[in-house]
Design a protein around this motif. Structure first.
Motif, mmCIF file in Angstrom:
data_model
loop_
_atom_site.group_PDB
_atom_site.id
_atom_site.type_symbol
_atom_site.label_atom_id
_atom_site.label_comp_id
_atom_site.label_asym_id
_atom_site.label_seq_id
_atom_site.Cartn_x
_atom_site.Cartn_y
_atom_site.Cartn_z
ATOM 1 N N SER A 56 19.496 42.079 -2.506
ATOM 2 C CA SER A 56 18.610 42.142 -3.223
ATOM 3 C C SER A 56 17.100 42.174 -2.818
ATOM 4 O O SER A 56 16.973 41.777 -1.452
ATOM 5 N N ASP A 57 16.122 42.553 -3.478
ATOM 6 C CA ASP A 57 14.771 42.595 -2.907
ATOM 7 C C ASP A 57 14.343 41.131 -2.560
ATOM 8 O O ASP A 57 13.693 40.721 -1.762
ATOM 9 N N ALA A 58 14.982 40.153 -3.467
ATOM 10 C CA ALA A 58 14.694 38.671 -3.213
ATOM 11 C C ALA A 58 15.417 38.092 -2.035
ATOM 12 O O ALA A 58 15.183 36.876 -1.586
ATOM 13 N N GLY A 59 16.274 38.701 -1.486
ATOM 14 C CA GLY A 59 16.963 38.200 -0.331
ATOM 15 C C GLY A 59 18.477 37.665 -0.467
ATOM 16 O O GLY A 59 19.254 37.240 0.575
ATOM 17 N N TRP A 60 19.027 37.772 -1.941
ATOM 18 C CA TRP A 60 20.213 37.380 -2.095
ATOM 19 C C TRP A 60 21.306 38.411 -1.971
ATOM 20 O O TRP A 60 21.229 39.666 -2.107
ATOM 21 N N ARG A 61 22.385 37.960 -1.079
ATOM 22 C CA ARG A 61 23.226 38.906 -0.610
ATOM 23 C C ARG A 61 24.579 38.656 -1.196
ATOM 24 O O ARG A 61 24.840 37.638 -1.435
ATOM 25 N N GLN A 62 25.282 39.871 -2.012
ATOM 26 C CA GLN A 62 26.589 39.839 -2.807
ATOM 27 C C GLN A 62 27.465 39.393 -1.913
ATOM 28 O O GLN A 62 27.745 39.977 -0.763
ATOM 29 N N ALA A 63 28.361 38.373 -2.423
ATOM 30 C CA ALA A 63 29.477 38.143 -1.782
ATOM 31 C C ALA A 63 30.343 39.181 -1.342
ATOM 32 O O ALA A 63 30.615 40.092 -2.288
ATOM 33 N N PRO A 64 31.067 39.344 -0.294
ATOM 34 C CA PRO A 64 31.693 40.608 -0.023
ATOM 35 C C PRO A 64 32.890 40.767 -0.880
ATOM 36 O O PRO A 64 33.691 39.657 -1.091
ATOM 37 N N GLN A 65 33.383 42.033 -1.266
ATOM 38 C CA GLN A 65 34.379 42.407 -2.158
ATOM 39 C C GLN A 65 35.677 42.770 -1.262
ATOM 40 O O GLN A 65 35.789 43.633 -0.633
ATOM 41 N N ILE A 66 36.244 41.196 -0.803
ATOM 42 C CA ILE A 66 37.521 41.470 0.191
ATOM 43 C C ILE A 66 38.630 42.426 -0.501
ATOM 44 O O ILE A 66 39.057 42.263 -1.696
ATOM 45 N N ARG A 67 38.872 43.444 0.096
ATOM 46 C CA ARG A 67 39.967 44.348 -0.119
ATOM 47 C C ARG A 67 41.162 43.701 -0.339
ATOM 48 O O ARG A 67 41.607 42.756 0.451
ATOM 49 N N ASP A 68 42.063 44.072 -1.214
ATOM 50 C CA ASP A 68 43.320 43.406 -1.564
ATOM 51 C C ASP A 68 44.137 43.434 -0.339
ATOM 52 O O ASP A 68 44.145 44.480 0.257
ATOM 53 N N LEU A 69 44.757 42.248 -0.207
ATOM 54 C CA LEU A 69 45.754 41.894 1.041
ATOM 55 C C LEU A 69 45.073 42.240 2.601
ATOM 56 O O LEU A 69 45.819 42.484 3.437
ATOM 57 N N THR A 70 43.806 42.067 2.455
ATOM 58 C CA THR A 70 43.242 41.865 3.822
ATOM 59 C C THR A 70 43.555 40.775 4.366
ATOM 60 O O THR A 70 43.583 39.649 3.852
ATOM 61 N N GLU A 71 44.026 40.805 5.901
ATOM 62 C CA GLU A 71 44.405 39.585 6.496
ATOM 63 C C GLU A 71 43.373 38.791 7.327
ATOM 64 O O GLU A 71 42.442 39.465 7.753
ATOM 65 N N ILE A 72 43.395 37.776 7.006
ATOM 66 C CA ILE A 72 42.310 36.841 7.623
ATOM 67 C C ILE A 72 42.935 35.784 8.430
ATOM 68 O O ILE A 72 43.944 34.743 8.030
ATOM 69 N N ARG A 73 42.811 35.734 9.788
ATOM 70 C CA ARG A 73 43.519 34.901 10.793
ATOM 71 C C ARG A 73 42.817 33.643 11.285
ATOM 72 O O ARG A 73 41.507 33.771 11.474
ATOM 73 N N TRP A 74 43.481 32.610 11.379
ATOM 74 C CA TRP A 74 43.034 31.356 12.108
ATOM 75 C C TRP A 74 44.113 30.760 12.770
ATOM 76 O O TRP A 74 45.321 30.795 12.208
ATOM 77 N N SER A 75 43.906 30.096 13.970
ATOM 78 C CA SER A 75 45.220 29.481 14.574
ATOM 79 C C SER A 75 46.184 30.598 14.695
ATOM 80 O O SER A 75 46.203 31.615 15.139
ATOM 81 N N SER A 76 47.548 29.971 14.043
ATOM 82 C CA SER A 76 48.681 30.844 14.006
ATOM 83 C C SER A 76 48.972 31.331 12.725
ATOM 84 O O SER A 76 50.190 31.507 12.389
ATOM 85 N N SER A 77 48.003 31.250 11.694
ATOM 86 C CA SER A 77 48.413 31.318 10.291
ATOM 87 C C SER A 77 47.438 32.460 9.812
ATOM 88 O O SER A 77 46.596 33.027 10.443
ATOM 89 N N VAL A 78 48.033 33.026 8.639
ATOM 90 C CA VAL A 78 47.231 34.290 8.052
ATOM 91 C C VAL A 78 46.963 34.168 6.599
ATOM 92 O O VAL A 78 48.033 33.674 5.828
ATOM 93 N N ALA A 79 45.912 34.352 6.007
ATOM 94 C CA ALA A 79 45.651 34.180 4.611
ATOM 95 C C ALA A 79 45.277 35.772 4.106
ATOM 96 O O ALA A 79 44.745 36.450 4.889
ATOM 97 N N GLN A 80 45.794 35.957 2.906
ATOM 98 C CA GLN A 80 45.313 37.260 2.206
ATOM 99 C C GLN A 80 44.924 37.083 0.714
ATOM 100 O O GLN A 80 45.579 36.095 0.191
ATOM 101 N N VAL A 81 43.788 37.846 0.741
ATOM 102 C CA VAL A 81 43.355 37.699 -0.867
ATOM 103 C C VAL A 81 43.618 38.852 -1.840
ATOM 104 O O VAL A 81 43.633 39.888 -1.373
#
Length: 338
Positions: A56-81
């Motif tokens: 926005s013009d005030a500097g507020w950034r909208q949270a990203p709309q994570i696509r379904d089943l996008t893989e998010i990895r850390w260590s040896s694990s995977v998360a999906q939203v």
């Protein structure tokens, strides 16, 4: 909300948003992580990299709309939203990995996924009286486990780098990787307790030697603003969701003035308002204590109504001073009702 390209980014037909070196890496504008230049989603937080960054013009950034089943990895694990109205986070835990969470947010798990409990700091009595959990559930890999909060909102994925800390409103955590250190910070003052809800604590998540992953649930829509050093913003207490530990937070009182510049309220009218609203609030507290299982939350709701008249000429806000990120949620809730 006006859509614009943030500073340092080109519009359509220009370079890919966030590219620092088009032959090597692309930077995520949400978590600042680096991904291959060919990637369409951030490897660390799942944010799309191939769409406009909504600010926005005030500097507020909208949270990203994570696509379904996008893989998010850390260590040896995977998360999906998955899902949008009431999002679900599915986690496939690798051997040796673990996550912790409040027990009521677990949706399902594999039979072989081992479970344990983790004590929280501060002692059982102190946490119980404040409406905070005194134990957390822990799921150990290998195996799958899924999480969802039974309320509409958005999921925010926040990677936590070594040596950094994130503060979140109580009960906002959906799940966190077990490598993070969990503690809390007490918010001082009865006035802040009454303004913000039944809670008096912020949850703090810190990473020491290895990076971790923190997943929060925000009610309604989630927005984030990055404050420069010394920059300030005031937020309604029920809208606060998270902040970097570098951001200072304090309670402030905003006085109301009439059009002529005189202080609002006062005199016989304030006394009359205090009597009527104060008694109504105390009656509400008494009824809540009789019939509600959340006796602490019910009592505090009534007390907030009772003291509402005393602040009829002002309002209570949380003031944040940078540098660092501040996250807010558009659906206001009391601290104890997350």
């Amino acid at each position: 909300m006006n859509l614009r390209w943030p500073p340092g980014r080109r519009g359509p037909g220009g370079s890919v948003p966030g590219v620092t070196d088009t032959s090597q890496r692309v930077q995520c504008r949400w978590c600042r992580g680096q991904s291959p230049a060919s990637a369409t989603t951030c490897e660390r937080c799942g944010a799309p990299l191939d769409i406009r960054n909504l600010v926005s013009d005030a500097g507020w950034r909208q949270a990203p709309q994570i696509r379904d089943l996008t893989e998010i990895r850390w260590s040896s694990s995977v998360a999906q939203v998955d899902g949008t109205v009431v999002p679900v986070v599915d986690v496939e835990l690798g051997a040796g990995d673990a996550v912790f969470f409040e027990h009521h947010v677990m949706l399902w798990k594999d039979e072989q996924t081992a479970m344990a409990v983790m004590d929280t700091p501060g002692g059982m009595k102190q946490r119980l009286l404040s409406g905070m959990p005194f134990v957390l559930s822990v799921a150990h890999g290998p195996g799958r486990v899924s999480f969802s909060r039974d309320a509409p909102g958005e999921v925010v994925v926040l990677p936590v780098d070594p040596g950094t800390e994130i503060d979140a409103r109580e009960h906002a955590m959906l799940v966190a990787s077990a490598g993070l250190t969990y503690s809390f910070e007490q918010l001082q003052g009865v006035k802040l307790m009454l303004a913000a809800g039944s809670g008096m604590y912020l949850d703090r998540f810190a990473a020491s030697d290895a990076p971790g992953l923190l997943v929060l649930h925000g009610f309604g829509n989630v927005l984030q603003r990055e404050l420069a050093d010394g920059e300030r913003v005031q937020v309604e207490p029920g809208g606060f969701l998270y902040k970097d530990s570098s951001v200072r937070m304090e309670l402030v009182t905003q006085p109301f003035e009439t059009e002529g510049g005189a202080p609002a309220g006062g005199g016989a009218q304030s006394a009359k308002g205090f009597a009527s609203r104060g008694m109504a609030g105390l009656r509400a507290a008494r009824e809540a204590m009789k019939g509600s299982s959340d006796k602490v939350g019910g009592l505090m709701s009534g007390l907030q109504a009772a003291v509402g008249a005393s602040t009829s000429s002002s309002m209570t806000l949380l003031a944040f001073t940078g540098p660092g990120r501040v996250g807010i949620q558009s659906m206001f809730v009391g601290f104890g009702s997350g």
